[in-house]
Design a protein around this motif. Sequence first.
Motif, PDB file in Angstrom:
ATOM      1  N   LEU A 141       0.607  -0.808  -0.295  1.00 50.04           N
ATOM      2  CA  LEU A 141      -0.110  -0.092   0.335  1.00 50.04           C
ATOM      3  C   LEU A 141       0.642   1.030   0.124  1.00 50.04           C
ATOM      4  N   GLY A 142       2.040   0.899   0.242  1.00 44.40           N
ATOM      5  CA  GLY A 142       3.705   2.162   0.515  1.00 44.40           C
ATOM      6  C   GLY A 142       2.327   3.230   1.614  1.00 44.40           C
ATOM      7  N   ALA A 143       2.131   2.397   2.668  1.00 52.74           N
ATOM      8  CA  ALA A 143       1.759   3.284   3.724  1.00 52.74           C
ATOM      9  C   ALA A 143       3.158   3.092   4.960  1.00 52.74           C
ATOM     10  N   SER A 144       2.645   4.630   5.848  1.00 50.91           N
ATOM     11  CA  SER A 144       3.866   4.588   6.976  1.00 50.91           C
ATOM     12  C   SER A 144       3.536   3.662   7.744  1.00 50.91           C
ATOM     13  N   THR A 145       4.726   2.904   8.736  1.00 53.06           N
ATOM     14  CA  THR A 145       4.244   1.849   9.522  1.00 53.06           C
ATOM     15  C   THR A 145       4.455   2.186  11.332  1.00 53.06           C
ATOM     16  N   VAL A 146       4.081   1.230  11.665  1.00 47.60           N
ATOM     17  CA  VAL A 146       4.547   1.654  13.041  1.00 47.60           C
ATOM     18  C   VAL A 146       4.538   0.199  13.571  1.00 47.60           C
ATOM     19  N   VAL A 147       6.152  -0.446  14.187  1.00 55.38           N
ATOM     20  CA  VAL A 147       5.571  -1.529  14.832  1.00 55.38           C
ATOM     21  C   VAL A 147       5.687  -1.551  16.562  1.00 55.38           C
ATOM     22  N   VAL A 148       4.910  -2.092  16.683  1.00 57.00           N
ATOM     23  CA  VAL A 148       4.759  -1.775  18.584  1.00 57.00           C
ATOM     24  C   VAL A 148       5.159  -3.240  18.943  1.00 57.00           C
ATOM     25  N   ARG A 149       6.062  -2.986  20.579  1.00 57.85           N
ATOM     26  CA  ARG A 149       5.951  -4.121  20.605  1.00 57.85           C
ATOM     27  C   ARG A 149       5.018  -5.187  21.669  1.00 57.85           C
ATOM     28  N   ALA A 150       5.225  -6.559  21.521  1.00 53.45           N
ATOM     29  CA  ALA A 150       4.677  -7.915  21.697  1.00 53.45           C
ATOM     30  C   ALA A 150       5.057  -7.793  23.116  1.00 53.45           C
ATOM     31  N   HIS A 151       3.760  -8.451  23.826  1.00 53.27           N
ATOM     32  CA  HIS A 151       4.860  -9.076  24.787  1.00 53.27           C
ATOM     33  C   HIS A 151       5.538 -10.576  24.553  1.00 53.27           C
ATOM     34  N   PRO A 152       6.334 -11.269  25.178  1.00 50.02           N
ATOM     35  CA  PRO A 152       7.289 -12.786  25.262  1.00 50.02           C
ATOM     36  C   PRO A 152       6.145 -14.117  24.917  1.00 50.02           C
ATOM     37  N   ASP A 153       5.002 -13.731  24.980  1.00 52.91           N
ATOM     38  CA  ASP A 153       3.823 -14.905  24.776  1.00 52.91           C
ATOM     39  C   ASP A 153       2.886 -14.415  23.707  1.00 52.91           C
ATOM     40  N   GLY A 154       3.165 -13.129  23.003  1.00 50.24           N
ATOM     41  CA  GLY A 154       2.013 -12.501  21.748  1.00 50.24           C
ATOM     42  C   GLY A 154       1.228 -11.572  21.955  1.00 50.24           C
ATOM     43  N   ASP A 155       0.412 -11.488  23.133  1.00 49.08           N
ATOM     44  CA  ASP A 155      -0.119 -10.534  23.096  1.00 49.08           C
ATOM     45  C   ASP A 155       0.209  -9.000  22.356  1.00 49.08           C
ATOM     46  N   MET A 156      -0.422  -7.599  21.972  1.00 48.90           N
ATOM     47  CA  MET A 156       0.147  -6.453  22.148  1.00 48.90           C
ATOM     48  C   MET A 156       0.332  -5.797  23.134  1.00 48.90           C
ATOM     49  N   ASP A 157       1.849  -5.227  23.223  1.00 49.00           N
ATOM     50  CA  ASP A 157       1.926  -4.419  25.028  1.00 49.00           C
ATOM     51  C   ASP A 157       1.212  -2.741  24.318  1.00 49.00           C
ATOM     52  N   ALA A 186      -1.849 -16.068  20.871  1.00 54.45           N
ATOM     53  CA  ALA A 186      -2.231 -15.021  21.389  1.00 54.45           C
ATOM     54  C   ALA A 186      -3.680 -14.288  21.172  1.00 54.45           C
ATOM     55  N   VAL A 187      -4.477 -12.995  21.761  1.00 52.79           N
ATOM     56  CA  VAL A 187      -5.502 -12.457  21.093  1.00 52.79           C
ATOM     57  C   VAL A 187      -5.433 -11.469  21.947  1.00 52.79           C
ATOM     58  N   ASP A 188      -4.601 -10.387  21.230  1.00 54.85           N
ATOM     59  CA  ASP A 188      -4.926  -9.190  21.582  1.00 54.85           C
ATOM     60  C   ASP A 188      -6.538  -8.599  21.902  1.00 54.85           C
ATOM     61  N   ASP A 189      -6.340  -7.829  23.032  1.00 54.04           N
ATOM     62  CA  ASP A 189      -7.540  -7.324  23.142  1.00 54.04           C
ATOM     63  C   ASP A 189      -8.361  -5.722  22.997  1.00 54.04           C
ATOM     64  N   THR A 190      -9.219  -6.178  22.064  1.00 58.34           N
ATOM     65  CA  THR A 190      -9.561  -5.159  21.106  1.00 58.34           C
ATOM     66  C   THR A 190     -10.112  -3.824  21.882  1.00 58.34           C
ATOM     67  N   THR A 191     -10.734  -4.239  23.183  1.00 55.60           N
ATOM     68  CA  THR A 191     -11.839  -3.256  24.089  1.00 55.60           C
ATOM     69  C   THR A 191     -10.891  -2.238  24.191  1.00 55.60           C
ATOM     70  N   ARG A 192      -9.121  -2.767  24.795  1.00 51.98           N
ATOM     71  CA  ARG A 192      -8.449  -1.646  24.953  1.00 51.98           C
ATOM     72  C   ARG A 192      -7.301  -1.635  24.306  1.00 51.98           C
TER      73      ARG A 192
END
Length: 397
Positions: A141-157, A186-192
């Motif tokens: 897409l040619g978009a700008s990205t931001v890579v967010v850390r994940a916890h060791p078990d795979g869910d987003m920080d 792992a399932v990222d918490d979409t509510t958060r």
Amino acid sequence: MTLDLAAAADLTRDDIDVNAVLDHLIHTADAAAATSIGYPGAVDLDHTPVITRLAARLWNNIGDPATTGGVAHTRVLEQAVITWVADLLGMPVDDRWGYVTTGGTEGNLSALHAAYRRWPTARIYYSTAAHYSIPKIVNMLGASTVVVRAHPDGDMDYDDLAAQIRKRRRWPAIVVATAGTTMTEAVDDTTRVHAILTDYSMTGHLHVDAALSGIPLALDGQLRLDDASGISSIAISGHKFFGVPTPCGVVLIRDSARTPARQQIAYTASVDTTITGSRCGLAAALLWHAIAAHGREGHRWRASHARSIAAYAVEQIRATGWTARRWPHAFTVVLPTPPEPVRAKWLLATDGPLSHLICMPGITRGQIDALAADLAAAIQAPIPHPRTPHPTFTTAP
Ligand SMILES: Cc1ncc(COP(=O)(O)O)c(C=O)c1O
């Protein structure tokens, strides 16, 4: 004739015995099936009624799923699939659109393409545990990205997500959450995630890559795309939980979150809304059959039984003295990479020090017992090299 399936040129020789080639493929796949437990394709459903009855012709759902023209197509079944999945997710009836894709990757591409068309200055956020298709799509897409850390078990920080968003508040945010990361499920918490976007009054789009866990979580009411969720789109694979014997998937996007294509294609008598033009009508029929033959209750039972096999796998592996862990909702069992003899026999997925098996519907206790026995034997055998220390988890799956 001796067949060398690796010699592609041999396979189109004038004297080729096509039946022998097919027999060989089937025999090889059958022989590998019992020990193939590292990849997420359910093996418990019978899809042959659809294959045997529909395989003789081309079913092409070319163009938008609402199109009614064309020679042989299964769009009515495709619409039934889309409606069933959207209802299961609690998507508002008047704010949904979707189609049957070639897989989770196309679903992610379709949803992120729609999001980026609407928010062309957006930054696209995804975690280090996101599937490899996400950075690839963002790059396309040619978009700008931001890579967010994940916890060791795979869910987003989530603290890192908030910090990254805070720094870029002037641009809209397209956030990709994952429901079932490839390695640990792992399932990222979409509510958060939604709360963070709301706290910073961000405009944009929240997409969920739910290739593996979308259907099982929705069956339990753990994943909703209702108004309160703030989720604009979701991508699901069809060959994973439904075990459809051809790669396929479903994408759902809120109608209000896309800028509908207006280009009418005269030749197909359809609006060009989908990523591919010609689309597999057989896949839509297979998905419909899997859904209609078992219903919500049948699929709930499948998910819950598969989780009980995964829990059994954790117990049996731990009983050998090895470690194993899983998230409570997960089919995936994560373990330190076993010794070579076990990996040589069992098709696990391995990423350096960690491996996993996935107890998809159809995996049996007998297979788990056999794996545990091989693991126990390998652990007791003399180890030629110093064993690498077992990695520890910092959060509790
Ligand atoms: C989290 C996740 N997203 C996307 C995909 C890609 O799905 P597909 O292989 O159906 O294109 C996968 C596949 O393993 C996955 O695990």
